[in-house]
Design a protein around this motif. Structure first.
Motif, short mmCIF file in Angstrom:
data_model
loop_
_atom_site.label_atom_id
_atom_site.label_comp_id
_atom_site.label_asym_id
_atom_site.label_seq_id
_atom_site.Cartn_x
_atom_site.Cartn_y
_atom_site.Cartn_z
N VAL A 150 4.30 1.55 1.23
CA VAL A 150 4.67 1.12 2.58
C VAL A 150 6.05 0.47 2.57
O VAL A 150 6.54 0.00 1.54
N GLN A 194 12.34 0.02 11.34
CA GLN A 194 11.03 0.48 11.76
C GLN A 194 10.57 1.73 11.00
O GLN A 194 9.42 2.13 11.11
N ARG A 195 11.47 2.35 10.22
CA ARG A 195 11.13 3.54 9.46
C ARG A 195 12.02 3.61 8.23
O ARG A 195 13.05 2.91 8.15
N ALA A 236 6.07 0.89 8.17
CA ALA A 236 5.92 2.33 7.96
C ALA A 236 5.15 2.60 6.68
O ALA A 236 5.23 1.82 5.72
N THR A 237 4.40 3.70 6.68
CA THR A 237 3.68 4.15 5.50
C THR A 237 4.27 5.48 5.05
O THR A 237 4.51 6.37 5.87
#
Length: 274
Positions: A130, A141-142, A223-224
């Motif tokens: 993650v 965010q990503r 994020a994963t």
């Protein structure tokens, strides 16, 4: 001397004798055995030394009292650290009974060198990668956001000794951003240190195991990584060939596969390999 005086003297003498005898009497000691609630002494215990990946610290510490309730004559001693460093310790003859790695690589190499009891090896757990940031931040965010000029420091594990670092490298390479952000990477000696870097805001983000960040109140998982972006994250376990207590070590492995242990592993963010 009148008769009354003689009687008084006689009574006083008799009373003195009775008091003297009473003062010399002692209360007899009980010969019945005394019951105690003391725990099993260290001399009666078998010690198992468990070398385990640092990412397992919280889960194994939670499992320990449950195990020892059922096995009071076995004492667990944990040695947490980077899987690569733990592998080297075993290769150098460190007294270890059980090894739990955060990746198959370390177990594979020990097995090839004949340092494990082959029949005891099994896949125990699985995990996810993650992206984490300090709590309250929102610019990332990503994974692709790590390429922004505003992002200057990204914590990752040392790829040669920390499996999480190797998996992070695979993720970044799969997403075609590894070379771009490589100069920004700050290497941590293990996932616990990596988490600390993010919690304290010393880095803008970190890439780590899901279980490592799940209970921190100071970071946020944003994020994963896609499962196909990295090798399967498997935690294998085995008894070390030079274990002084191989039978007790095998029983510990069985306990880690019990429903009691499985529920705790899941609570701490791990998936079950089987």
């Amino acid at each position: 001397m009148n008769r009354r005086r003689i009687v008084n003297l006689a009574c006083g003498f008799v009373l003195s004798l009775l008091l003297a005898v009473g003062c010399n009497q002692t209360t007899p000691q009980s010969t019945e055995p005394q019951q105690t609630t003391s725990p099993v002494s260290s001399a009666e215990q078998t010690e198992l030394i468990i070398s385990a990946a640092a990412s397992l610290t919280d889960a194994l510490n939670a499992i320990q009292p449950l195990y020892q309730q059922e096995n009071p004559k076995v004492k667990l001693t944990y040695n947490f650290g980077p899987s690569g460093s733990l592998q080297q310790q075993i290769e150098q003859g460190a007294p270890v009974d059980v090894f739990i790695s955060a990746a198959p690589k370390q177990i594979n190499e020990l097995q090839e060198k004949g340092l494990l009891l082959d029949e005891t090896r099994k896949d125990l757990l699985k995990n996810e990668m993650v992206l984490i940031i300090p709590k309250g931040e929102s610019t990332i965010q990503r994974f692709e956001d790590l390429t922004a000029d505003t992002v200057t420091k990204i914590a990752v594990g040392e790829p040669e000794s920390v499996p999480a670092g190797k998996y992070a490298q695979e993720v970044l390479t799969s997403l075609n951003i590894f070379e771009t952000i490589q100069p920004k990477q700050v290497y941590a000696k293990d996932v616990r240190q990596l988490l600390s870097y993010v919690e304290t805001g010393n880095v803008d983000a970190g890439i780590t195991f899901s279980s490592n960040a799940k209970f921190s109140e100071k970071v946020e998982i944003v994020a994963t990584a896609p499962p196909e972006s990295h090798s399967p994250i498997i935690y294998p376990i085995a008894v070390v060939k030079n274990s002084k207590n191989p039978e007790a070590a095998k029983e510990f492995l069985s306990f880690l596969s019990s429903n009691t242990a499985k529920s705790l592993f899941e609570r701490y963010g791990f998936g079950l390999a089987n």
